[in-house]
Design an enzyme around this catalytic site. Structure first.
Site, PDB file in Angstrom:
ATOM      1  CB  VAL A  40       0.191  -4.242  14.058  1.00  0.00           C
ATOM      2  CG1 VAL A  40       0.486  -3.294  15.206  1.00  0.00           C
ATOM      3  CG2 VAL A  40       0.441  -5.696  14.442  1.00  0.00           C
ATOM      4  CG  ASN A  87       7.532  -5.654  21.589  1.00  0.00           C
ATOM      5  OD1 ASN A  87       8.487  -6.380  21.824  1.00  0.00           O
ATOM      6  ND2 ASN A  87       6.402  -5.699  22.298  1.00  0.00           N
ATOM      7  CB  SER A 107      12.329 -14.667  17.282  1.00  0.00           C
ATOM      8  OG  SER A 107      12.443 -15.881  18.003  1.00  0.00           O
ATOM      9  CE1 TYR A 142       6.796 -15.338  17.180  1.00  0.00           C
ATOM     10  CE2 TYR A 142       8.924 -16.437  17.310  1.00  0.00           C
ATOM     11  CZ  TYR A 142       8.071 -15.439  17.717  1.00  0.00           C
ATOM     12  OH  TYR A 142       8.485 -14.526  18.670  1.00  0.00           O
ATOM     13  CB  ALA A 143      10.738 -20.008  11.655  1.00  0.00           C
ATOM     14  CB  ALA A 144       7.963 -17.933   7.581  1.00  0.00           C
ATOM     15  CE  LYS A 177       8.678 -12.406  15.924  1.00  0.00           C
ATOM     16  NZ  LYS A 177       8.423 -10.997  16.251  1.00  0.00           N
ATOM     17  CB  ILE A 233      12.061 -13.531  26.802  1.00  0.00           C
ATOM     18  CG1 ILE A 233      13.148 -13.221  25.759  1.00  0.00           C
ATOM     19  CG2 ILE A 233      11.897 -12.376  27.782  1.00  0.00           C
ATOM     20  CD1 ILE A 233      14.547 -12.999  26.319  1.00  0.00           C
TER      21      ILE A 233
END
Length: 249
Positions: A66, A92, A144, A157-159, A161, A190
């Protein structure tokens, strides 16, 4: 018993992974035809082969990275050719490359942004015009809890999401009047393969922080996807559904 996605068609990116596959099987069981799109071709083909023979004809695997717009465009064309129409897109696919800011490399930053943010943009860019032309569609983006609240060692990852939430709310405004609902799901901790590889002590500590005293299961997130993909959510647009057991990190 009527099936909630009877006659619907869907693309699920990251479809060979834990949450993606839980969603794919649930959608299939609920009557949808599903394109399982994933970077891991071997895993994807194995997943399709593992299905009940009755469901195998309703699913097809398409390999895609992707982070490549060319590959996403090709995937969207192939999916449309097989499905005939696309009712649901679940963005996803995602990766992690965790490190504290002081140690994070530019490569780690770019890899996560390319997959987790640009990948969502590319997929939506190439699928949403078809939905808009038909006057209906459901787009579900995976954010997230980290995108909502931040987390140590996950700047990239925070940026990404958090960016997914921003795109979700923007697209809800841009596509809503064309009959396309755009929402996000923000999972908490999860129990995926990625988490299962952590030390037992760490997993126990994570569970203790959740008011429900357990990690979520991939199926918990899949059920949220199912709700947003179904006709029951036809007036839900621009929302972020948090699936985290009440966790506040």
């Amino acid at each position: 018993m009527s099936m909630r996605l009877d006659g619907k068609t869907a693309i699920i990116t990251g479809g060979a992974g834990g949450i993606g596959w839980a969603a794919a099987t649930l959608f299939l069981e609920q009557g949808a035809r599903v394109v399982v799109a994933d970077y891991n071709e071997a895993a994807g083909m194995q997943r399709i082969a593992s299905l009940d023979p009755k469901l195998q004809g309703q699913a097809r695997f398409i390999a895609v990275d992707v982070s490549s717009e060319e590959q996403v465009e090709a995937m969207a064309h192939a999916a449309l050719a097989w499905l005939g129409a696309i009712d649901i897109l679940v963005n996803n696919a995602g990766i992690t490359r965790d490190a504290m800011l002081s140690r994070m490399t530019t490569e780690q930053w770019k890899q996560v942004l390319d997959v987790n943010l640009s990948g969502v943009y590319y997929c939506t860019k190439h699928v949403s015009p078809h939905m808009a032309a038909r006057g209906k569609g459901k787009i579900i983006n995976t954010s997230s809890i980290v995108g909502v609240q931040g987390n140590l060692g996950q700047t990239n990852y925070a940026a990404a999401k958090a960016g997914v939430i921003g795109m979700t709310r923007t697209w809800a405004k841009e596509l809503g009047y064309k009959g396309v609902c755009v929402n996000a799901v923000a999972p908490g901790f999860i129990a995926t393969d990625m988490v299962a590889s952590m030390p037992e002590q760490a997993i126990a500590a994570m569970s203790e922080r959740v008011p429900l005293r357990r990690l979520g299961q991939p199926e918990d997130v899949a059920q949220a996807y199912l709700y947003l993909a179904s006709d029951a959510a036809d007036y839900v647009n621009g929302t972020v559904l948090e699936v985290n057991g009440g966790l506040s990190i």
